[in-house]
Design a protein around this motif. Sequence first.
Motif, PDB file in Angstrom:
ATOM      1  N   HIS A 186     -14.078  29.874   9.090  1.00 23.35           N
ATOM      2  CA  HIS A 186     -14.581  31.204   9.441  1.00 23.35           C
ATOM      3  C   HIS A 186     -15.204  31.837   8.199  1.00 23.35           C
ATOM      4  O   HIS A 186     -14.714  31.616   7.088  1.00 23.35           O
ATOM      5  CB  HIS A 186     -13.441  32.124   9.904  1.00 23.35           C
ATOM      6  CG  HIS A 186     -12.901  31.785  11.241  1.00 23.35           C
ATOM      7  ND1 HIS A 186     -11.911  30.852  11.442  1.00 23.35           N
ATOM      8  CD2 HIS A 186     -13.217  32.250  12.465  1.00 23.35           C
ATOM      9  CE1 HIS A 186     -11.640  30.771  12.721  1.00 23.35           C
ATOM     10  NE2 HIS A 186     -12.409  31.606  13.367  1.00 23.35           N
TER      11      HIS A 186
ATOM     12  N   HIS B 268     -17.555  35.651   7.037  1.00 23.53           N
ATOM     13  CA  HIS B 268     -18.077  36.957   7.439  1.00 23.53           C
ATOM     14  C   HIS B 268     -19.437  37.143   6.781  1.00 23.53           C
ATOM     15  O   HIS B 268     -19.562  36.990   5.565  1.00 23.53           O
ATOM     16  CB  HIS B 268     -17.121  38.072   7.005  1.00 23.53           C
ATOM     17  CG  HIS B 268     -15.717  37.815   7.453  1.00 23.53           C
ATOM     18  ND1 HIS B 268     -15.295  38.051   8.731  1.00 23.53           N
ATOM     19  CD2 HIS B 268     -14.658  37.315   6.782  1.00 23.53           C
ATOM     20  CE1 HIS B 268     -14.022  37.718   8.835  1.00 23.53           C
ATOM     21  NE2 HIS B 268     -13.613  37.267   7.671  1.00 23.53           N
TER      22      HIS B 268
ATOM     23  N   THR C 197     -18.107  37.857  12.385  1.00 23.02           N
ATOM     24  CA  THR C 197     -17.181  36.856  11.883  1.00 23.02           C
ATOM     25  C   THR C 197     -17.633  35.553  12.518  1.00 23.02           C
ATOM     26  O   THR C 197     -17.480  35.345  13.724  1.00 23.02           O
ATOM     27  CB  THR C 197     -15.728  37.181  12.271  1.00 23.02           C
ATOM     28  OG1 THR C 197     -15.377  38.431  11.669  1.00 23.02           O
ATOM     29  CG2 THR C 197     -14.771  36.090  11.799  1.00 23.02           C
ATOM     30  N   TRP C 198     -18.256  34.716  11.720  1.00 24.53           N
ATOM     31  CA  TRP C 198     -18.831  33.459  12.190  1.00 24.53           C
ATOM     32  C   TRP C 198     -17.759  32.383  12.171  1.00 24.53           C
ATOM     33  O   TRP C 198     -16.885  32.370  11.301  1.00 24.53           O
ATOM     34  CB  TRP C 198     -19.975  33.032  11.272  1.00 24.53           C
ATOM     35  CG  TRP C 198     -21.112  34.004  11.180  1.00 24.53           C
ATOM     36  CD1 TRP C 198     -21.125  35.184  10.489  1.00 24.53           C
ATOM     37  CD2 TRP C 198     -22.391  33.891  11.794  1.00 24.53           C
ATOM     38  NE1 TRP C 198     -22.340  35.807  10.626  1.00 24.53           N
ATOM     39  CE2 TRP C 198     -23.141  35.029  11.428  1.00 24.53           C
ATOM     40  CE3 TRP C 198     -22.982  32.934  12.611  1.00 24.53           C
ATOM     41  CZ2 TRP C 198     -24.446  35.231  11.844  1.00 24.53           C
ATOM     42  CZ3 TRP C 198     -24.280  33.131  13.023  1.00 24.53           C
ATOM     43  CH2 TRP C 198     -24.998  34.271  12.644  1.00 24.53           C
ATOM     44  N   HIS C 199     -17.830  31.461  13.116  1.00 27.92           N
ATOM     45  CA  HIS C 199     -16.953  30.289  13.098  1.00 27.92           C
ATOM     46  C   HIS C 199     -17.827  29.051  13.161  1.00 27.92           C
ATOM     47  O   HIS C 199     -18.685  28.931  14.041  1.00 27.92           O
ATOM     48  CB  HIS C 199     -15.972  30.280  14.272  1.00 27.92           C
ATOM     49  CG  HIS C 199     -15.103  29.056  14.255  1.00 27.92           C
ATOM     50  ND1 HIS C 199     -14.080  28.899  13.354  1.00 27.92           N
ATOM     51  CD2 HIS C 199     -15.154  27.927  14.978  1.00 27.92           C
ATOM     52  CE1 HIS C 199     -13.524  27.710  13.545  1.00 27.92           C
ATOM     53  NE2 HIS C 199     -14.161  27.110  14.525  1.00 27.92           N
TER      54      HIS C 199
ATOM     55  N   ASP D 108     -20.523  33.679   2.769  1.00 26.82           N
ATOM     56  CA  ASP D 108     -19.425  34.596   3.067  1.00 26.82           C
ATOM     57  C   ASP D 108     -19.616  35.945   2.375  1.00 26.82           C
ATOM     58  O   ASP D 108     -19.954  36.008   1.193  1.00 26.82           O
ATOM     59  CB  ASP D 108     -18.096  33.978   2.638  1.00 26.82           C
ATOM     60  CG  ASP D 108     -16.907  34.770   3.154  1.00 26.82           C
ATOM     61  OD1 ASP D 108     -16.925  35.206   4.323  1.00 26.82           O
ATOM     62  OD2 ASP D 108     -15.950  34.960   2.376  1.00 26.82           O
TER      63      ASP D 108
END
Length: 167
Positions: A9, A11, A30-32, A67
Amino acid sequence: MYTAQLGHHFHAAHRLPHIDGKCRNLHGHTWHAAITLAAPTLNSDGMLVEFSAFKNVMRAWIDAHLDHGAMLGTDDPLARVLQAKGSRVFVFGEDHSPDRWPTVESVAGLLAQRAAEWLAAADPRSDAYIARVDVAETPSNSASWVNPALIYTGSSAWSHAIPAAAR
């Protein structure tokens, strides 16, 4: 065929000023990311890849480049403004990415491109490869990059290009 999926994860903000809609505005997610590795055999330790070795390289790159930063397009004037203010900005079309805009599809392609390097650093064996990269920017919006060597044969099975050393 063996597969393993490793995720992370992060951000990051992005915007797509060239299209209509809410994404024209700078906003964050919030990327996964989930990277699927594949190989026809296991290594001498009985693993496709040692997970922590791959994840350490993957996380280091994502944390250093994406990030808590902004992902912007090469034609976005906001990129230079934020860079001049000392903000972390990853510019699509310039920084390791052939794609011009930070769409979820482009983020998947970027991570696929980098993942091949992470795999080589984590486990230099010749028969393992990146099969797929899935990226979600929200729980309901995601995109995937699928290895072009994976070809639908027209039957019920998928065929893939296995490196010569693994045949």
